[in-house]
Design an enzyme around this catalytic site. Structure first.
Site, PDB file in Angstrom:
ATOM      1  N   ARG A   1       8.016 -12.143  20.512  1.00  0.00           N
ATOM      2  CA  ARG A   1       9.469 -12.133  20.616  1.00  0.00           C
ATOM      3  C   ARG A   1       9.807 -10.912  21.468  1.00  0.00           C
ATOM      4  O   ARG A   1       9.395  -9.798  21.152  1.00  0.00           O
ATOM      5  CB  ARG A   1      10.077 -12.037  19.218  1.00  0.00           C
ATOM      6  CG  ARG A   1      11.629 -12.011  19.171  1.00  0.00           C
ATOM      7  CD  ARG A   1      12.177 -10.610  19.128  1.00  0.00           C
ATOM      8  NE  ARG A   1      13.600 -10.570  18.742  1.00  0.00           N
ATOM      9  CZ  ARG A   1      14.363  -9.486  18.837  1.00  0.00           C
ATOM     10  NH1 ARG A   1      13.861  -8.347  19.268  1.00  0.00           N
ATOM     11  NH2 ARG A   1      15.632  -9.524  18.478  1.00  0.00           N
TER      12      ARG A   1
ATOM     13  N   HIS B   1      18.661  -7.075  29.233  1.00  0.00           N
ATOM     14  CA  HIS B   1      18.743  -5.683  29.692  1.00  0.00           C
ATOM     15  C   HIS B   1      17.586  -5.266  30.586  1.00  0.00           C
ATOM     16  O   HIS B   1      17.358  -4.076  30.781  1.00  0.00           O
ATOM     17  CB  HIS B   1      18.863  -4.753  28.471  1.00  0.00           C
ATOM     18  CG  HIS B   1      20.092  -5.036  27.671  1.00  0.00           C
ATOM     19  ND1 HIS B   1      21.314  -4.487  27.986  1.00  0.00           N
ATOM     20  CD2 HIS B   1      20.306  -5.856  26.620  1.00  0.00           C
ATOM     21  CE1 HIS B   1      22.227  -4.958  27.144  1.00  0.00           C
ATOM     22  NE2 HIS B   1      21.638  -5.785  26.298  1.00  0.00           N
TER      23      HIS B   1
ATOM     24  N   HIS C   1      18.600 -10.005  11.661  1.00  0.00           N
ATOM     25  CA  HIS C   1      18.835  -8.598  11.332  1.00  0.00           C
ATOM     26  C   HIS C   1      19.935  -7.953  12.169  1.00  0.00           C
ATOM     27  O   HIS C   1      20.170  -6.757  12.033  1.00  0.00           O
ATOM     28  CB  HIS C   1      17.526  -7.830  11.499  1.00  0.00           C
ATOM     29  CG  HIS C   1      16.976  -7.885  12.901  1.00  0.00           C
ATOM     30  ND1 HIS C   1      16.850  -9.062  13.601  1.00  0.00           N
ATOM     31  CD2 HIS C   1      16.531  -6.916  13.732  1.00  0.00           C
ATOM     32  CE1 HIS C   1      16.354  -8.813  14.807  1.00  0.00           C
ATOM     33  NE2 HIS C   1      16.139  -7.521  14.908  1.00  0.00           N
ATOM     34  N   ASP C   2      20.552  -8.724  13.056  1.00  0.00           N
ATOM     35  CA  ASP C   2      21.599  -8.165  13.907  1.00  0.00           C
ATOM     36  C   ASP C   2      22.969  -8.776  13.637  1.00  0.00           C
ATOM     37  O   ASP C   2      23.874  -8.671  14.456  1.00  0.00           O
ATOM     38  CB  ASP C   2      21.224  -8.348  15.387  1.00  0.00           C
ATOM     39  CG  ASP C   2      20.009  -7.514  15.781  1.00  0.00           C
ATOM     40  OD1 ASP C   2      19.832  -6.416  15.220  1.00  0.00           O
ATOM     41  OD2 ASP C   2      19.229  -7.967  16.645  1.00  0.00           O
TER      42      ASP C   2
ATOM     43  N   ASP D   1      12.329  -8.253  22.959  1.00  0.00           N
ATOM     44  CA  ASP D   1      13.617  -7.644  22.636  1.00  0.00           C
ATOM     45  C   ASP D   1      14.463  -7.455  23.898  1.00  0.00           C
ATOM     46  O   ASP D   1      13.944  -7.125  24.966  1.00  0.00           O
ATOM     47  CB  ASP D   1      13.323  -6.266  22.017  1.00  0.00           C
ATOM     48  CG  ASP D   1      14.536  -5.599  21.408  1.00  0.00           C
ATOM     49  OD1 ASP D   1      15.134  -6.184  20.491  1.00  0.00           O
ATOM     50  OD2 ASP D   1      14.891  -4.486  21.860  1.00  0.00           O
TER      51      ASP D   1
ATOM     52  N   TRP E   1      12.047   1.809  17.961  1.00  0.00           N
ATOM     53  CA  TRP E   1      12.025   3.115  18.626  1.00  0.00           C
ATOM     54  C   TRP E   1      10.574   3.533  18.892  1.00  0.00           C
ATOM     55  O   TRP E   1      10.058   4.512  18.349  1.00  0.00           O
ATOM     56  CB  TRP E   1      12.722   4.180  17.764  1.00  0.00           C
ATOM     57  CG  TRP E   1      14.197   3.924  17.572  1.00  0.00           C
ATOM     58  CD1 TRP E   1      14.979   3.003  18.189  1.00  0.00           C
ATOM     59  CD2 TRP E   1      15.074   4.636  16.672  1.00  0.00           C
ATOM     60  NE1 TRP E   1      16.278   3.094  17.742  1.00  0.00           N
ATOM     61  CE2 TRP E   1      16.368   4.078  16.817  1.00  0.00           C
ATOM     62  CE3 TRP E   1      14.881   5.696  15.761  1.00  0.00           C
ATOM     63  CZ2 TRP E   1      17.471   4.541  16.087  1.00  0.00           C
ATOM     64  CZ3 TRP E   1      15.979   6.162  15.033  1.00  0.00           C
ATOM     65  CH2 TRP E   1      17.267   5.582  15.205  1.00  0.00           C
TER      66      TRP E   1
ATOM     67  N   GLY F   1       8.871   1.567   2.607  1.00  0.00           N
ATOM     68  CA  GLY F   1       7.508   1.365   2.108  1.00  0.00           C
ATOM     69  C   GLY F   1       6.854   0.033   2.415  1.00  0.00           C
ATOM     70  O   GLY F   1       5.648  -0.130   2.240  1.00  0.00           O
TER      71      GLY F   1
ATOM     72  N   LEU G   1      20.938   1.064  27.155  1.00  0.00           N
ATOM     73  CA  LEU G   1      21.497   0.298  26.042  1.00  0.00           C
ATOM     74  C   LEU G   1      21.714   1.318  24.923  1.00  0.00           C
ATOM     75  O   LEU G   1      20.764   1.969  24.476  1.00  0.00           O
ATOM     76  CB  LEU G   1      20.475  -0.768  25.643  1.00  0.00           C
ATOM     77  CG  LEU G   1      20.705  -1.630  24.420  1.00  0.00           C
ATOM     78  CD1 LEU G   1      22.004  -2.414  24.528  1.00  0.00           C
ATOM     79  CD2 LEU G   1      19.520  -2.590  24.248  1.00  0.00           C
TER      80      LEU G   1
ATOM     81  N   ILE H   1      21.348  -3.931  32.846  1.00  0.00           N
ATOM     82  CA  ILE H   1      19.914  -3.813  33.121  1.00  0.00           C
ATOM     83  C   ILE H   1      19.509  -2.378  33.456  1.00  0.00           C
ATOM     84  O   ILE H   1      18.535  -1.859  32.910  1.00  0.00           O
ATOM     85  CB  ILE H   1      19.516  -4.750  34.293  1.00  0.00           C
ATOM     86  CG1 ILE H   1      19.690  -6.207  33.880  1.00  0.00           C
ATOM     87  CG2 ILE H   1      18.081  -4.477  34.748  1.00  0.00           C
ATOM     88  CD1 ILE H   1      19.541  -7.207  35.022  1.00  0.00           C
TER      89      ILE H   1
ATOM     90  N   ASN I   1       0.846  -1.187   0.000  1.00  0.00           N
ATOM     91  CA  ASN I   1       0.000   0.000   0.000  1.00  0.00           C
ATOM     92  C   ASN I   1       0.882   1.238   0.000  1.00  0.00           C
ATOM     93  O   ASN I   1       1.385   1.659   1.052  1.00  0.00           O
ATOM     94  CB  ASN I   1      -0.909  -0.016   1.248  1.00  0.00           C
ATOM     95  CG  ASN I   1      -1.732   1.259   1.364  1.00  0.00           C
ATOM     96  OD1 ASN I   1      -1.759   2.083   0.437  1.00  0.00           O
ATOM     97  ND2 ASN I   1      -2.377   1.435   2.500  1.00  0.00           N
TER      98      ASN I   1
HETATM   99  C1  NOJ Z   1      17.835  -6.073  19.490  1.00  0.00           C
HETATM  100  C2  NOJ Z   1      17.165  -5.946  18.177  1.00  0.00           C
HETATM  101  O1  NOJ Z   1      17.118  -7.146  17.512  1.00  0.00           O
HETATM  102  C3  NOJ Z   1      17.944  -4.886  17.469  1.00  0.00           C
HETATM  103  O2  NOJ Z   1      17.716  -4.902  16.113  1.00  0.00           O
HETATM  104  C4  NOJ Z   1      17.553  -3.609  18.142  1.00  0.00           C
HETATM  105  O3  NOJ Z   1      18.196  -2.519  17.536  1.00  0.00           O
HETATM  106  C5  NOJ Z   1      17.974  -3.663  19.602  1.00  0.00           C
HETATM  107  N1  NOJ Z   1      17.597  -4.888  20.233  1.00  0.00           N
HETATM  108  C6  NOJ Z   1      17.382  -2.519  20.383  1.00  0.00           C
HETATM  109  O4  NOJ Z   1      15.985  -2.603  20.360  1.00  0.00           O
HETATM  110 CA    CA Z   2       3.621   1.040   2.088  1.00  0.00          CA
HETATM  111 CA    CA Z   3      17.023  -1.731  30.871  1.00  0.00          CA
END
Ligand code: NOJ
Ligand code: CA
Ligand code: CA
Ligand code: NOJ
Length: 713
Positions: free
Chosen positions: A258, A264, A358-359, A260, A134, A87, A225, A221, A65
């Site tokens: 999942r 921490h 992705h990390d 994140d 974020w 997008g 981070l 913790i 979209n």
């Molecule tokens: C782990 C996530 O997988 C990573 O991509 C993210 O930037 C950090 N935690 C902070 O949220």
């Molecule tokens: Ca889109």
């Molecule tokens: Ca923390």
């Protein structure tokens, strides 16, 4: 027969239904949804053992979209700037479910980027919130992925196609508070209303303890981070906000979470979060505790065994990359990882292995040999745990560190070898329960060749892989496969061949060709109760728990927690729903006894909590200790170890929020309970020093967080 989702859906006339056209779930479609959910097997959301997850960066998969694409600085039309929004959206995922791309691949769950409203400012260096980590308002949708209606439609279309939806949840932080002020100062909103920002924080909703240098668990913790505005989950408002938010998304029908950055956040606060989830609507919940290559950590296993959630299997992921991508280790190292993880995890089959994400740089190396990716996928998809395939790996997408590893899908080609390997093995995962529930046994090994077997009840899968360019003679191989000839399940896709098993279980010496994977399988009929999986593994009396396996029989038998019978909600040959009986908090063995009186092996370590959980901070002042000695708390409830110092809770912290000789720890406790306890000092060698005097007493809050402060006696 094990539960086979395809057969099951066909029975309902529901296989691969797509909504005609791509907009609007009409009332007819909703009728189909409720029919499907009425018939959903009990283990659907709490047992992922035979599932395969497909991990999607929502902004990078498919743009369904273009009306919701950000304009101006926030977006990048051609995705030439990988730090901007490109997008992709939920409609794009809906489209690719309906086109058959995901259902033909055979994946049975999608894990999508955090779905929450994120900040919209742009930082000239670190870019935008395209990744979703974020958040600004956890109660609203990320407008660039779609609105709430589209999210609900994604869930319903996914469910119609027997695909589970896993969301990424980020309760550690909001967004960066940058010194150059380019972003939004970690601002938090609740249902559209401003709450606080990192530098406008009168109620201390965020930690203000500087950034972590990773040198201690405590610092990880209670400090930030990177520059991410770090929530103080001990603040009642934040505790409630995060728990309300996840309940809201659970109510939208998600099947998994999942979490994140679990390394921490206070571990026992997370246990109260998991309790909230299981008390509201139990779904499979797994955390991200990042480990680099060759890193391991007792805290990692402790978290996986104690928190009630599983973990992404970084031990598996890093090791397979060494063996099949970087060639810095061999199968002996891989076998050592399998042994370690089987020994350290209470439930290794509940962990979530992967080969890339992705990390970290993508598995496929630019200009490298894609056969390595194919072989790694074959190992992944025959592994213990719930395999996760990162979007685009099946298209051999390459890329280094983030954001290069988050490029848009290059194509949706369904004829790549990787796509075929996944297709063949997702089908096997749902038809042969050895892959879901079996243990892993080495049958033959050298640095280049690994032959391993998965076995559950009468079901067997034997996998043979030669990663090298050399030929090897394999002699002396034995298997649990019954006598007979077996075709390669991959149909020769990775040059595999058929094999013949002799009456004594031996396989005659054969020459094993280079870069070859063979998968041989036998699906048996298990007639005695074999308990493969219990989900969740933690709950309260009155919660429903799902027991999966084979051979339970069609006539109702009994389920026991220790020696206490549980009432049965539903019973089939492969799945039982039972109610956790009104037993005291503690760890229980669960057994299934069929109608003929035959009992299964015990599932050990189910944790019964003593009621709804809240988080309380214990602070003890003036506790001086000798070198190697730490402070713990022990008391009269299961959550405080039932007076057993071996189960005392801690070690307490003493550097960030309070400093030595003052100590603190955030602890999960039953809500609204009168508890008795003492602080103890425990030395490295196990010597326990009890406080003197009478027991301390504390009445825990009925809701949200509490705090107890005392001075060492
Ligand atoms: C782990 C996530 O997988 C990573 O991509 C993210 O930037 C950090 N935690 C902070 O949220
Ligand atoms: Ca889109
Ligand atoms: Ca923390
Ligand atoms: C339970 C008792 O009530 C408590 O006072 C004592 O400290 C512990 N047991 C350890 O003996």
């Amino acid at each position: 027969m094990p539960f086979d989702r395809r057969t099951f859906l066909k029975g309902l006339g529901l296989s691969a239904i797509g909504i005609a056209g791509s907009t609007g779930a009409g009332s007819d479609d909703l009728a189909v949804v409720s029919q499907a959910s009425a018939a959903t097997p009990p283990g659907h959301a709490v047992n992922f053992a035979d599932d395969v997850i497909y991990q999607i960066i929502s902004d990078r998969f498919h743009d369904g979209n273009s009306d919701n694409n950000p304009t101006g600085e926030l977006g990048s039309d051609s995705c030439s700037n990988l730090r901007k929004y490109c997008g992709g959206d939920w409609q794009g995922i809906i489209d690719k479910i309906q086109s058959g791309y995901l259902t033909d691949l055979g994946v049975s769950a999608v894990w999508i980027s955090p779905p929450f409203e994120n900040i919209t400012a742009v930082d000239s260096d670190i870019g935008t919130s395209y990744h979703g980590y974020w958040a600004r308002d956890f109660t609203d949708a990320n407008q660039f992925f779609g609105d709430m209606e589209t999210f609900e439609q994604l869930v319903s279309v996914a469910h119609q196609n027997d695909i589970k939806v896993v969301i990424d949840f980020v309760p550690n932080h909001t967004s960066p508070s940058t010194s150059d002020d380019e972003l939004e100062d970690g601002v938090l909103y609740d249902n559209g209303s401003y709450v606080a920002a990192y530098n406008d924080d009168p109620e201390s909703y965020f930690h203000h303890n500087g950034g972590t240098d990773y040198s201690s668990y405590e610092g990880q913790i209670y400090r930030n981070l990177y520059n991410l505005a770090d929530f103080d989950q001990h603040e009642t408002y934040i505790d409630q906000y995060l728990k309300d938010a996840i309940e809201q998304w659970l109510d939208l029908g998600i099947d998994g979470i999942r979490v994140d950055a679990v390394a921490h956040m206070p571990p026992k606060w997370q246990k109260t979060l998991v309790d909230t989830i299981y008390d509201h609507k139990p779904v499979f919940t797994f955390g991200e505790w990042f480990l680099g290559a060759d890193q391991s950590n007792p805290r990692y296993y402790e978290f996986s065994n104690d928190s009630g959630m599983s973990l992404l299997d970084f031990r598996f992921g890093q090791e397979i990359r060494q063996v099949l991508r970087d060639f810095t280790d061999d199968w002996h190292g891989f076998k050592a990882m399998l042994d370690e993880t089987a020994a350290e995890h209470d439930q290794v089959i509940d962990q979530v292995p992967f080969i890339d994400n992705h990390d970290m740089p993508r598995f496929t190396v630019e200009g490298g040999d894609t056969r390595n990716t194919d072989m790694a996928l074959a190992v992944l998809l025959t592994s213990r745990g719930t395999p996760t395939v990162y979007y685009g790996t099946e298209q051999y997408l390459t890329g280094g560190n983030d954001p290069d590893n988050r490029k848009p899908m290059p194509s949706f080609d369904t004829t790549t070898t990787a796509y075929e390997v996944i297709q063949e093995l997702t089908a096997l995962r749902s038809s042969n329960p050895a892959l879901a529930y079996g243990d892993t046994q080495e049958r033959w090994i050298n640095p280049d060749v690994f032959i391993y077997e998965r076995e559950f009840g009468d079901n067997v899968v034997l996998v043979a892989i030669n990663r090298s360019l050399d030929w090897y003679d394999v002699s002396g191989l034995v298997t649990s496969l019954p006598e007979g000839t077996y075709d390669d399940v991959l149909g020769g896709t990775l040059d595999g061949f058929s094999t013949t098993v002799n009456a004594d279980g031996s396989i005659d010496t054969f020459s094993f060709s280079p870069q070859t994977v063979c998968v041989w399988e036998y699906t048996g009929t298990t007639t005695e109760p074999a308990l493969g999986h219990v989900g969740p593994t933690m709950g309260q009396p009155g919660h429903t728990v799902v027991l999966s396996g084979e051979g339970f029989g069609s006539t109702e038998g009994t389920v026991e927690f220790g020696s206490t019978a549980a009432s049965i909600v539903s019973w089939s040959d492969t799945e039982i729903e039972a109610t956790v009986p009104a037993v005291a908090g503690g760890y229980y063995d669960i057994t299934v006894t069929d109608a003929n009186g035959v009992q299964s092996d015990a599932f050990s370590g189910y944790e019964v909590l003593s009621g709804d959980q809240i988080s309380a901070r214990f602070v003890v002042n003036d506790a001086t200790t000798d070198m190697g000695e730490n402070v713990y708390v022990v008391g009269n409830v299961h959550e405080l170890g039932n007076w057993d110092p071996d189960r005392a809770v801690g070690p307490f912290f003493n550097q960030v929020v309070h400093e030595y000789p003052n100590w603190y720890y955030d602890v999960n406790l039953p809500a609204g309970a009168d508890i008795e306890f003492k602080f103890v000092k425990i030395a490295d060698d196990g010597t326990v020093t009890w406080e003197s005097g009478s027991n301390r007493t504390y009445t825990t809050p009925t809701d949200s967080t509490g705090e107890y402060t005392g001075t060492w006696k």
